[in-house]
Design an enzyme around this catalytic site. Structure first.
Site, PDB file in Angstrom:
ATOM      1  N   ARG A   1      -9.245   1.052   9.065  1.00  0.00           N
ATOM      2  CA  ARG A   1      -8.783  -0.268   9.486  1.00  0.00           C
ATOM      3  C   ARG A   1      -9.840  -1.006  10.292  1.00  0.00           C
ATOM      4  O   ARG A   1      -9.604  -2.123  10.723  1.00  0.00           O
ATOM      5  CB  ARG A   1      -7.552  -0.089  10.360  1.00  0.00           C
ATOM      6  CG  ARG A   1      -6.228  -0.478   9.679  1.00  0.00           C
ATOM      7  CD  ARG A   1      -5.134  -0.192  10.678  1.00  0.00           C
ATOM      8  NE  ARG A   1      -3.899  -0.838  10.407  1.00  0.00           N
ATOM      9  CZ  ARG A   1      -2.872  -0.279   9.790  1.00  0.00           C
ATOM     10  NH1 ARG A   1      -2.977   0.918   9.287  1.00  0.00           N
ATOM     11  NH2 ARG A   1      -1.741  -0.928   9.667  1.00  0.00           N
TER      12      ARG A   1
ATOM     13  N   LYS B   1       0.833  -1.216   0.000  1.00  0.00           N
ATOM     14  CA  LYS B   1       0.000   0.000   0.000  1.00  0.00           C
ATOM     15  C   LYS B   1       0.862   1.259   0.000  1.00  0.00           C
ATOM     16  O   LYS B   1       0.581   2.212  -0.712  1.00  0.00           O
ATOM     17  CB  LYS B   1      -0.911   0.051   1.251  1.00  0.00           C
ATOM     18  CG  LYS B   1      -1.817  -1.149   1.426  1.00  0.00           C
ATOM     19  CD  LYS B   1      -2.750  -0.979   2.627  1.00  0.00           C
ATOM     20  CE  LYS B   1      -2.058  -0.826   3.971  1.00  0.00           C
ATOM     21  NZ  LYS B   1      -1.288  -1.987   4.418  1.00  0.00           N
TER      22      LYS B   1
ATOM     23  N   ARG C   1      12.423  -5.421   5.331  1.00  0.00           N
ATOM     24  CA  ARG C   1      12.431  -4.037   4.820  1.00  0.00           C
ATOM     25  C   ARG C   1      13.150  -3.067   5.768  1.00  0.00           C
ATOM     26  O   ARG C   1      13.146  -3.242   6.986  1.00  0.00           O
ATOM     27  CB  ARG C   1      11.023  -3.569   4.488  1.00  0.00           C
ATOM     28  CG  ARG C   1      10.088  -3.421   5.638  1.00  0.00           C
ATOM     29  CD  ARG C   1       8.680  -3.089   5.141  1.00  0.00           C
ATOM     30  NE  ARG C   1       7.767  -2.905   6.242  1.00  0.00           N
ATOM     31  CZ  ARG C   1       6.458  -2.676   6.109  1.00  0.00           C
ATOM     32  NH1 ARG C   1       5.916  -2.634   4.904  1.00  0.00           N
ATOM     33  NH2 ARG C   1       5.703  -2.510   7.162  1.00  0.00           N
TER      34      ARG C   1
ATOM     35  N   ARG D   1      11.654  -0.454  11.145  1.00  0.00           N
ATOM     36  CA  ARG D   1      10.540  -0.197  12.049  1.00  0.00           C
ATOM     37  C   ARG D   1      10.550  -1.221  13.174  1.00  0.00           C
ATOM     38  O   ARG D   1      10.675  -2.420  12.910  1.00  0.00           O
ATOM     39  CB  ARG D   1       9.218  -0.301  11.274  1.00  0.00           C
ATOM     40  CG  ARG D   1       8.894   0.947  10.495  1.00  0.00           C
ATOM     41  CD  ARG D   1       7.708   0.768   9.601  1.00  0.00           C
ATOM     42  NE  ARG D   1       6.530   0.220  10.265  1.00  0.00           N
ATOM     43  CZ  ARG D   1       5.332   0.123   9.692  1.00  0.00           C
ATOM     44  NH1 ARG D   1       5.173   0.536   8.435  1.00  0.00           N
ATOM     45  NH2 ARG D   1       4.309  -0.386  10.331  1.00  0.00           N
TER      46      ARG D   1
ATOM     47  N   ARG E   1       0.179  -8.047  14.076  1.00  0.00           N
ATOM     48  CA  ARG E   1      -0.400  -7.095  13.117  1.00  0.00           C
ATOM     49  C   ARG E   1      -1.281  -7.825  12.096  1.00  0.00           C
ATOM     50  O   ARG E   1      -2.332  -7.335  11.715  1.00  0.00           O
ATOM     51  CB  ARG E   1       0.720  -6.320  12.411  1.00  0.00           C
ATOM     52  CG  ARG E   1       1.381  -5.299  13.358  1.00  0.00           C
ATOM     53  CD  ARG E   1       2.717  -4.816  12.843  1.00  0.00           C
ATOM     54  NE  ARG E   1       2.628  -4.056  11.620  1.00  0.00           N
ATOM     55  CZ  ARG E   1       3.641  -3.866  10.776  1.00  0.00           C
ATOM     56  NH1 ARG E   1       4.837  -4.394  11.048  1.00  0.00           N
ATOM     57  NH2 ARG E   1       3.478  -3.156   9.701  1.00  0.00           N
TER      58      ARG E   1
HETATM   59  P1  AMP Z   1       1.129   1.048   9.233  1.00  0.00           P
HETATM   60  O1  AMP Z   1       2.291   1.941   8.999  1.00  0.00           O
HETATM   61  O2  AMP Z   1      -0.067   1.369   8.399  1.00  0.00           O
HETATM   62  O3  AMP Z   1       1.508  -0.424   9.174  1.00  0.00           O
HETATM   63  O4  AMP Z   1       0.658   1.317  10.752  1.00  0.00           O
HETATM   64  C1  AMP Z   1       1.534   1.089  11.842  1.00  0.00           C
HETATM   65  C2  AMP Z   1       0.725   0.962  13.114  1.00  0.00           C
HETATM   66  O5  AMP Z   1       0.049   2.196  13.377  1.00  0.00           O
HETATM   67  C3  AMP Z   1      -0.374  -0.085  13.111  1.00  0.00           C
HETATM   68  O6  AMP Z   1       0.123  -1.380  13.413  1.00  0.00           O
HETATM   69  C4  AMP Z   1      -1.309   0.447  14.187  1.00  0.00           C
HETATM   70  O7  AMP Z   1      -0.796   0.203  15.492  1.00  0.00           O
HETATM   71  C5  AMP Z   1      -1.242   1.946  13.953  1.00  0.00           C
HETATM   72  N1  AMP Z   1      -2.252   2.408  12.976  1.00  0.00           N
HETATM   73  C6  AMP Z   1      -2.041   2.923  11.737  1.00  0.00           C
HETATM   74  N2  AMP Z   1      -3.186   3.242  11.135  1.00  0.00           N
HETATM   75  C7  AMP Z   1      -4.164   2.910  12.002  1.00  0.00           C
HETATM   76  C8  AMP Z   1      -5.589   2.970  11.945  1.00  0.00           C
HETATM   77  N3  AMP Z   1      -6.225   3.427  10.848  1.00  0.00           N
HETATM   78  N4  AMP Z   1      -6.281   2.535  13.033  1.00  0.00           N
HETATM   79  C9  AMP Z   1      -5.650   2.075  14.140  1.00  0.00           C
HETATM   80  N5  AMP Z   1      -4.320   1.962  14.250  1.00  0.00           N
HETATM   81  C10 AMP Z   1      -3.574   2.381  13.189  1.00  0.00           C
END
Ligand code: AMP
Length: 224
Positions: A88, A13, A127, A161, A172
């Site tokens: 989400r 994404k 990554r 990360r 996750r």
């Molecule tokens: P990402 O970079 O999209 O993988 O997001 C990293 C982390 O941020 C996720 O594992 C969640 O803990 C939090 N997070 C990101 N977007 C959301 C969302 N829309 N709702 C809830 N938690 C989020």
């Protein structure tokens, strides 16, 4: 253009939404990136989110919805946006509908990137990014051309990360299955859902997404 890219962590994404941002000139919004910036700044939201993110859980809907509402009200979203990592949960999808309704904007498409789980784990666990300019790399699929030197800015400083560790990745993916997958029938029922094979290479995925955008009537970007 108002577009949602949906898919589990590691589906591509982030990569695809950045390509689309450049090509179509609309804002790319990653709630994960926004939260990481809050954590780095040590803001109240960052302090609240930090432990949840490190454990691979989801930050509370009300906090995320408020953050997103503020973001899409910014002037750079006037011509549209690509959402990466939001919604989400079904309550987040419902809140987005309300926000779009209030601003009389229609979603063009929700595109799901489908990737099988072993591939997701392999993609995520390898990554890393340049700590200076954010260019993404991978231990197996995309190493810098010169060892330990960013292709784009020459920095030798890279970061991974903390939530890309194997044990967190499984949490996750579980959060995705439990909380995010129910969004798929939600958008299917609205006739907005499209699915792309996210196992294909980056250029192929990009061209499949562009074909969908043409199909839903998004104007072609001006040639550069
Ligand atoms: P990402 O970079 O999209 O993988 O997001 C990293 C982390 O941020 C996720 O594992 C969640 O803990 C939090 N997070 C990101 N977007 C959301 C969302 N829309 N709702 C809830 N938690 C989020």
């Amino acid at each position: 253009m108002e577009l949602i890219l949906l898919g589990p962590p590691g589906a591509g994404k982030g990569t695809q939404s950045k390509l689309l941002e450049t090509r179509y000139g609309v804002a790319q919004i990653s709630t994960g990136d926004m939260l990481r910036a809050e954590v780095k700044a040590g803001s109240p939201l960052g302090l609240e989110a930090k432990g949840i993110m490190a454990a691979g859980g989801l930050v509370a809907d009300d906090l995320i919805i408020r953050m997103l509402a503020d973001r899409i009200a910014q002037p750079d979203c006037a011509h549209g946006f690509i959402l990466d990592g939001f919604p989400r949960t079904v309550p987040q999808a419902e809140a987005l509908d309300q926000l779009l309704h209030d601003t009389k904007v229609d979603l063009d498409a929700v595109i799901e990137l489908k990737v099988d789980e072993p591939m997701l784990v392999e993609r995520i666990s390898g990554r890393f990014t340049c700590a200076k300019c954010g260019t993404g790399y991978h231990d197996k699929f995309k190493l810098p051309h010169v060892a330990n030197t960013c292709d784009k800015c020459g920095s030798h400083d890279f970061s991974r990360r903390p939530d890309d560790k194997a044990e967190t990745v499984h949490a996750r993916l579980e959060a995705y299955r439990a909380d995010t997958l129910p969004i798929i029938p939600y958008y299917q029922a609205k006739g907005r859902l499209f699915t792309v094979d996210g196992m294909a290479d980056m250029a192929e995925v990009e061209s499949q997404i562009e074909a969908i955008l043409r199909q839903v009537g998004v104007p072609e970007p001006a040639a550069v």
